[in-house]
Write a protein that holds these residues in place. Structure first.
Motif, PDB file in Angstrom:
ATOM      1  N   UNK A 132       0.854  -1.190   0.000  1.00  0.00           N
ATOM      2  CA  UNK A 132       0.000   0.000   0.000  1.00  0.00           C
ATOM      3  C   UNK A 132       0.891   1.242   0.000  1.00  0.00           C
ATOM      4  N   UNK A 133       0.661   2.144  -0.956  1.00  0.00           N
ATOM      5  CA  UNK A 133       1.420   3.397  -1.037  1.00  0.00           C
ATOM      6  C   UNK A 133       0.427   4.548  -0.986  1.00  0.00           C
ATOM      7  N   UNK A 134       0.631   5.379   0.010  1.00  0.00           N
ATOM      8  CA  UNK A 134      -0.246   6.551   0.198  1.00  0.00           C
ATOM      9  C   UNK A 134      -1.722   6.145   0.244  1.00  0.00           C
ATOM     10  N   UNK A 135      -1.995   5.027   0.909  1.00  0.00           N
ATOM     11  CA  UNK A 135      -3.370   4.588   1.108  1.00  0.00           C
ATOM     12  C   UNK A 135      -3.973   3.816  -0.031  1.00  0.00           C
ATOM     13  N   UNK A 136      -3.260   3.648  -1.145  1.00  0.00           N
ATOM     14  CA  UNK A 136      -3.780   2.915  -2.289  1.00  0.00           C
ATOM     15  C   UNK A 136      -3.041   1.585  -2.446  1.00  0.00           C
ATOM     16  N   UNK A 137      -3.802   0.522  -2.670  1.00  0.00           N
ATOM     17  CA  UNK A 137      -3.203  -0.800  -2.833  1.00  0.00           C
ATOM     18  C   UNK A 137      -2.548  -0.907  -4.211  1.00  0.00           C
ATOM     19  N   UNK A 138      -1.239  -1.122  -4.189  1.00  0.00           N
ATOM     20  CA  UNK A 138      -0.472  -1.265  -5.432  1.00  0.00           C
ATOM     21  C   UNK A 138      -0.403  -2.732  -5.847  1.00  0.00           C
ATOM     22  N   UNK A 139      -0.322  -3.625  -4.861  1.00  0.00           N
ATOM     23  CA  UNK A 139      -0.275  -5.066  -5.163  1.00  0.00           C
ATOM     24  C   UNK A 139      -0.860  -5.825  -3.981  1.00  0.00           C
ATOM     25  N   UNK A 140      -1.575  -6.909  -4.277  1.00  0.00           N
ATOM     26  CA  UNK A 140      -2.059  -7.838  -3.260  1.00  0.00           C
ATOM     27  C   UNK A 140      -2.081  -9.226  -3.866  1.00  0.00           C
ATOM     28  N   UNK A 141      -1.386 -10.172  -3.267  1.00  0.00           N
ATOM     29  CA  UNK A 141      -1.346 -11.528  -3.802  1.00  0.00           C
ATOM     30  C   UNK A 141      -0.217 -12.331  -3.210  1.00  0.00           C
ATOM     31  N   UNK A 142       0.109 -13.446  -3.876  1.00  0.00           N
ATOM     32  CA  UNK A 142       1.125 -14.345  -3.357  1.00  0.00           C
ATOM     33  C   UNK A 142       2.192 -14.717  -4.362  1.00  0.00           C
ATOM     34  N   UNK A 143       2.357 -13.933  -5.425  1.00  0.00           N
ATOM     35  CA  UNK A 143       3.347 -14.241  -6.454  1.00  0.00           C
ATOM     36  C   UNK A 143       4.507 -13.255  -6.394  1.00  0.00           C
ATOM     37  N   UNK A 144       5.705 -13.750  -6.717  1.00  0.00           N
ATOM     38  CA  UNK A 144       6.849 -12.850  -6.849  1.00  0.00           C
ATOM     39  C   UNK A 144       6.578 -11.861  -7.981  1.00  0.00           C
ATOM     40  N   UNK A 145       6.927 -10.620  -7.756  1.00  0.00           N
ATOM     41  CA  UNK A 145       6.630  -9.612  -8.771  1.00  0.00           C
ATOM     42  C   UNK A 145       7.572  -8.432  -8.645  1.00  0.00           C
ATOM     43  N   UNK A 146       7.768  -7.734  -9.749  1.00  0.00           N
ATOM     44  CA  UNK A 146       8.514  -6.471  -9.780  1.00  0.00           C
ATOM     45  C   UNK A 146       7.625  -5.430 -10.455  1.00  0.00           C
ATOM     46  N   UNK A 147       7.410  -4.310  -9.763  1.00  0.00           N
ATOM     47  CA  UNK A 147       6.467  -3.288 -10.227  1.00  0.00           C
ATOM     48  C   UNK A 147       7.208  -1.968 -10.413  1.00  0.00           C
ATOM     49  N   UNK A 148       7.296  -1.440 -11.630  1.00  0.00           N
ATOM     50  CA  UNK A 148       7.847  -0.085 -11.797  1.00  0.00           C
ATOM     51  C   UNK A 148       6.854   0.932 -11.211  1.00  0.00           C
ATOM     52  N   UNK A 149       7.356   1.821 -10.362  1.00  0.00           N
ATOM     53  CA  UNK A 149       6.454   2.778  -9.707  1.00  0.00           C
ATOM     54  C   UNK A 149       7.133   4.141  -9.679  1.00  0.00           C
ATOM     55  N   UNK A 150       6.374   5.165 -10.090  1.00  0.00           N
ATOM     56  CA  UNK A 150       6.918   6.526 -10.116  1.00  0.00           C
ATOM     57  C   UNK A 150       6.439   7.295  -8.890  1.00  0.00           C
ATOM     58  N   UNK A 151       7.398   7.727  -8.081  1.00  0.00           N
ATOM     59  CA  UNK A 151       7.107   8.543  -6.904  1.00  0.00           C
ATOM     60  C   UNK A 151       7.239  10.022  -7.294  1.00  0.00           C
TER      61      UNK A 151
END
Length: 704
Positions: free
Chosen positions: A473-492
């Motif tokens: 969760x970033x700033x109150x918003x769910x970015x990922x939820x689950x059980x798999x390995x993952x890589x997420x590009x995210x712009x701050x």
């Protein structure tokens, strides 16, 4: 080959008796019998010392088998039944049982490094049928009778009936392993044991069943001596053995108990009674129930759910079959035990016991529902906006540019077991390593922190989750939820951002990494510009590490030459590189995502190479056997070729978490708590020549 030793002993005893008679007669009559006595002594000694050298097939036992083991060096045991063990050796008998073996040669392949032979002569004056029984795991068997193949067993439980005509029959049975997994098998010959159809069993039992009839059940393996209680009512006993080990049932006090029938299932069993007229029937299947349901024996085996060693379904399935045979349910039950002698029944199943059993089954069903809810939602029926609300996390507790960790127990998620501030999120432990007395399968955690970004920044957010569930969760918003390995590009965007990670483990080991780093550059032509003629190229490879924070500390040697370092692993590792003043670049990769790199000198370029595989040793790990087999046989050579393509140079040095050497066996593990030197092993032309020579030797052995 040899005949049973007692036969030779009887012959020798007879010769010695004859010798004694000769000596007595010679003393009384003074006859010239000394040459006869000498001949008798020579014959006795010849039989005693030469009894294992009679010509085949004269040395084969009659109505028994000589059992021999071949092609392996053993350090383990051969087991007979479940109660007696003797060192593996050649022996005599109608049954053979082996459960794995370990020795100097631990590799078993398609050439059947291990096999056993049962060899004997079956003599019968009349036509008779015998049953052969087998249960084979990672093995197969064949029966040859009179030189002809009559049956092949390809595994699992199976019985085979063969009718012998009057006369002598040479029977040879071969049991071979067929896999790299150690063998588990039994083979047995018994009197004919046909399977009676269930409908015929029901019909045969009908005259014996009354409201007072005792219906007893027990499960076991190996030698089992069962004593029945005296009873004026008739008794019927149901017996079940496992498929992997037969049982030899010996029932006593049968007449006093009014025993009328024995119904049994399993492969290779034998049944004896001390009374005549008892009906004995073998059926295809009596369901297994090794014990009665007990909530205390159940445990939460996440992610599967509630597991009970003796689940309610087992006793219910068993009673269903008993009702099919008799129209009634069991009146006595005896759990499986390791002791040989048992009084039946251990548990009387009367109305009170069945009422208590129904209550236990209801409790287990309720526990299953509760655990299912627990797995679906760690906070049971609550549906919070975020875990921090339930944990009453205050603003003062949340650090800047770091994480505060809250470690929780699944059964009491609202209670914080321990809290601490960590610079990064990486945790790995099992039941072998204590972590705040939190069992891995019940481990939960919340990490929360505020991070400042001076400019708009795009980062790779990597979650290596293993057997678990996580929510980012970033700033109150769910970015990922689950059980798999993952890589997420995210712009701050520029400014402060709150990052929260909720984690719930579902396995006997906790292994979780959250990585947050600028997107590493992919390796390319830029790397070649950093490699000068005098640049040293070093390689560090490993499968993974045991440290709970996934960090591996490397220290470059004090060489004055510039260095390009390649680091690769299977598991995610945080590579912390020290003494990096002369380090020009780092190239990294891992099969599982989550690896990262830091150095003690700023500005060192870090590249990711997704084609870089790990090589944790100079030489492959090889197994000895009739055919040499090596794991990751060309891993090091493949990595070297790849590095040459990127840099134009072969590695000048090699390091790993195990001490590098030319050994093809297990290597000495180094202390990962200390800085590991780079390089540990200098790779010059002589070393590469030695590696090539050793690999050629392995190839030559493998070809044989």
């Amino acid at each position: 080959m040899s005949v049973p030793l007692f036969v030779y002993d009887l012959i020798i005893a007879g010769i010695l008796l004859l010798l004694l008679i000769v000596l007595i007669v010679n003393r009384i009559k003074q006859l010239p019998l000394k040459p006869i006595a000498a001949v008798l002594i020579v014959i006795a000694l010849g039989i005693y010392f030469g009894r294992d050298h009679l010509p085949y097939p004269l040395g084969l036992p009659i109505n028994n088998f000589y059992i021999s083991h071949h092609n392996a060096v053993f350090d383990s045991y051969q087991k007979f039944g479940a109660t007696r063990r003797i060192p593996i050796a050649n022996h005599y008998g109608n049954s053979f049982y082996v459960d794995g073996f370990a020795g100097k040669k631990m590799f078993y392949d398609k050439e059947r490094d291990y096999y056993a032979v049962m060899d004997g002569i079956i003599f019968t004056p009349v036509t008779v049928t015998r049953s052969f029984h087998a249960n084979l795991t990672w093995a197969e068997a064949e029966i040859n009778i009179g030189g002809e193949l009559v049956k092949e067993f390809k595994g699992m439980s199976e019985s085979f009936d063969y009718t012998f005509s009057p006369g002598f029959h040479h029977v040879k049975i071969r049991i071979s392993n067929v896999s790299v997994t150690p063998i588990k098998a039994f083979f047995r010959m018994t009197a004919h044991q046909p399977i009676t159809p269930d409908s015929e069993v029901k019909q045969a039992l009908a005259p014996l069943i009354t409201e007072e009839t005792n219906l007893f059940y027990t499960y076991g393996a190996g030698q089992k001596n069962l004593r029945l209680p005296a009873s004026a009512a008739p008794t019927v006993v149901f017996l079940r053995s496992g498929d992997s080990v037969p049982a030899d049932w010996d029932l006593a006090n049968c007449a006093a108990a009014g025993l009328k029938a024995i119904i049994y299932s399993g492969v290779g069993n034998s049944v004896k009674t001390d009374a005549d007229g008892v009906m004995i029937l073998r059926v295809k299947d009596i369901p297994e129930a090794a014990g009665l349901p007990n909530l205390a024996e159940c445990h939460d085996a996440a992610p599967v759910g509630l597991l009970c060693h003796n689940g309610p379904e087992k006793i219910e399935r068993l009673n269903s079959k008993i009702k099919e045979f008799t129209g009634r349910r069991l009146t006595g039950f005896t759990p499986i035990g390791t002791i040989e002698s048992i009084d039946l029944p251990e548990i009387v199943l009367d109305t009170a016991r069945y009422d208590a059993l129904a209550e236990t089954i209801a409790q287990i069903a309720a526990a299953e529902i509760a655990i299912k809810k627990r797995h679906e939602n760690p906070y049971y029926d609550q549906d919070p906006q975020a875990w921090k609300t339930l944990l009453h996390v205050t603003e003062e507790q949340i650090p800047q540019n770091r994480f505060r960790a809250f470690y929780l127990r699944l059964q009491e998620p609202e209670k914080v077991v321990h809290t601490e501030i960590v610079p990064r999120i990486a945790i790995k432990y099992s039941n072998k390593r204590k972590f705040h007395n939190l069992k891995p399968e019940f481990f939960m955690a919340l990490w929360i922190g505020d991070f400042d970004f001076e400019t708009e920044t795009t980062q790779d957010l990597t979650l290596a989750i293993s057997w678990a569930k996580a929510k980012l969760v970033i700033d109150g918003e769910t970015v990922y939820a689950g059980g798999d390995d993952t890589t997420i590009p995210y712009t701050f965007s520029k400014g402060k951002h709150r990052i929260e990670i909720e984690y719930s483990n579902n396995y006997g080991q906790v292994d979780f990494v959250f990585g947050m780093q600028e997107q590493p550059r992919d390796v390319g032509e830029k790397l070649q510009t950093l490699v000068a003629p005098d640049t040293k190229v070093y390689l560090f490879g490993t499968y993974g590490i045991d440290r709970s924070d996934h960090t591996l500390d490397l220290r470059l040697d004090d060489s004055r030459e510039s260095v390009v370092l390649f680091v690769a692993s299977y598991e995610p590792i945080h590579w912390n590189i020290k003494n990096a003043a002369n380090l020009k670049a780092v190239v990294f990769n891992s099969y599982n995502p989550g690896s990262s790199v830091t150095t003690d000198h700023p500005g060192i370029p870090v590249f990711r190479d997704q084609r870089l595989n790990y090589a944790g040793r100079l030489m492959p790990y090889c197994y000895d056997g009739p055919v040499v087999h090596c794991e990751s046989e060309k891993a090091f050579q493949q990595v070297v070729r790849h590095i040459v393509q990127l840099t134009g140079k072969r590695p000048d040095g090699f390091s790993s978490t195990a001490e590098p050497s030319f050994a093809t066996k297990r290597l000495k593990k180094l202390d990962e708590l200390q800085d590991l030197l780079v390089p540990q092993f200098v790779l010059d032309q002589a070393v590469y020549d030695r590696i090539e020579l050793e690999m050629a030797t392995i190839k030559e052995k493998s070809a044989k």
